[in-house]
Design a protein around this motif. Structure first.
Motif, short mmCIF file in Angstrom:
data_model
loop_
_atom_site.label_atom_id
_atom_site.label_comp_id
_atom_site.label_asym_id
_atom_site.label_seq_id
_atom_site.Cartn_x
_atom_site.Cartn_y
_atom_site.Cartn_z
N CYS A 70 4.63 -2.58 -8.63
CA CYS A 70 4.77 -1.39 -7.81
C CYS A 70 6.10 -1.55 -7.00
O CYS A 70 5.81 -2.43 -5.92
N LYS A 71 6.97 -0.74 -7.17
CA LYS A 71 8.14 -0.86 -6.29
C LYS A 71 8.17 -0.01 -5.18
O LYS A 71 7.75 -0.18 -3.87
N GLU A 72 8.60 1.16 -5.46
CA GLU A 72 8.57 2.32 -4.19
C GLU A 72 7.29 2.47 -3.53
O GLU A 72 7.13 2.64 -2.19
N GLU A 73 6.33 3.13 -4.34
CA GLU A 73 5.11 3.21 -3.84
C GLU A 73 4.49 2.28 -2.95
O GLU A 73 3.56 2.52 -2.07
N CYS A 74 4.89 0.79 -3.13
CA CYS A 74 4.09 -0.12 -2.54
C CYS A 74 5.01 -0.80 -1.59
O CYS A 74 4.60 -1.78 -0.92
N SER A 75 6.01 -0.08 -1.08
CA SER A 75 6.87 -0.28 0.08
C SER A 75 5.99 0.01 1.25
O SER A 75 5.47 1.05 1.26
N VAL A 76 6.37 -0.59 2.65
CA VAL A 76 5.65 -0.26 3.87
C VAL A 76 6.83 0.31 4.62
O VAL A 76 7.98 -0.22 4.61
N ALA A 77 6.40 1.39 5.40
CA ALA A 77 7.80 1.98 6.17
C ALA A 77 7.90 0.98 7.51
O ALA A 77 8.86 0.76 7.62
N VAL A 78 6.63 0.58 8.02
CA VAL A 78 6.59 -0.55 9.16
C VAL A 78 6.30 -1.82 8.57
O VAL A 78 4.91 -1.74 8.12
N PRO A 79 6.95 -2.79 8.89
CA PRO A 79 6.38 -4.01 8.54
C PRO A 79 5.00 -4.38 9.04
O PRO A 79 4.75 -3.83 10.32
N LEU A 80 4.42 -5.21 8.19
CA LEU A 80 2.89 -5.29 8.82
C LEU A 80 2.56 -6.70 9.20
O LEU A 80 3.27 -7.89 8.49
#
Length: 181
Positions: free
Chosen positions: A52-62
């Motif tokens: 899962c590429k785009e859908e699984c990126s996060v806007a703010v690092p966790l």
């Protein structure tokens, strides 16, 4: 009247037998197959997230716990300090995975995320069975952390944390050592 008092006595005996409101103490769970089950499910989730590429990126690092173990430092800590570090790490992972859940729309991926959140709760129950207290976050956290920016990275950290620090705490829990000898 005799019928009523007999019923009342029977009810009291039954209530005493089941003892409502008084939970039985948890039996210690020292079987490492339980942890292996959680690790396998984390691997399945990581594999699903890897593609899962785009859908699984996060806007703010966790923020996640460090998974590396310096054995010289780890061995100097007492079991309570080790357990606290594990509980703090599980808390951080739970927060990060819950944050990820809010940004994912795929129901297939949500099933992995939901299972992971349930597994963390179950793992906390396993730790409670070993008389390891829950983590209560404080303002001045001393946990060593780092940040991840994708779901795949998050689940890789989760796997490594389970295979490392959680494994060490469960393996060395005093109640489990007593059962071995």
């Amino acid at each position: 009247m005799v019928y009523c008092s007999g019923f009342f006595a029977l009810l009291l005996i039954f209530l005493e037998w089941i003892r409502p409101g008084l939970p039985s103490p948890l039996r210690p769970i020292c079987d490492m197959r339980v942890l292996n089950h959680f690790i396998e499910e984390a691997r399945d989730a990581e594999a699903a997230m890897r593609f899962c590429k785009e859908e699984c990126s996060v806007a703010v690092p966790l923020t996640v716990p460090l998974t590396s173990v310096d054995f010289a430092v780890w061995e100097k800590k007492n079991i309570e300090e080790q357990a606290q570090e594990v509980q703090a790490g599980l808390w951080l992972l739970n927060m990060a995975i819950s944050s990820l859940s809010a940004s994912i729309t795929s129901s297939a991926l949500h099933s992995h995320i939901d299972a992971t959140i349930r597994n963390i709760a179950s793992l906390k129950q396993v730790l409670r069975s070993l008389s390891i207290q829950d983590y209560v976050p404080t303002g001045g956290g001393t946990e060593e952390t780092w940040r991840v920016s994708s779901a795949s990275e998050l689940f890789q950290v989760h796997i490594n944390f389970l295979r490392g620090k959680v494994y060490l705490v469960l393996r060395n829990a005093p109640v489990c050592q007593q059962q071995i000898t």
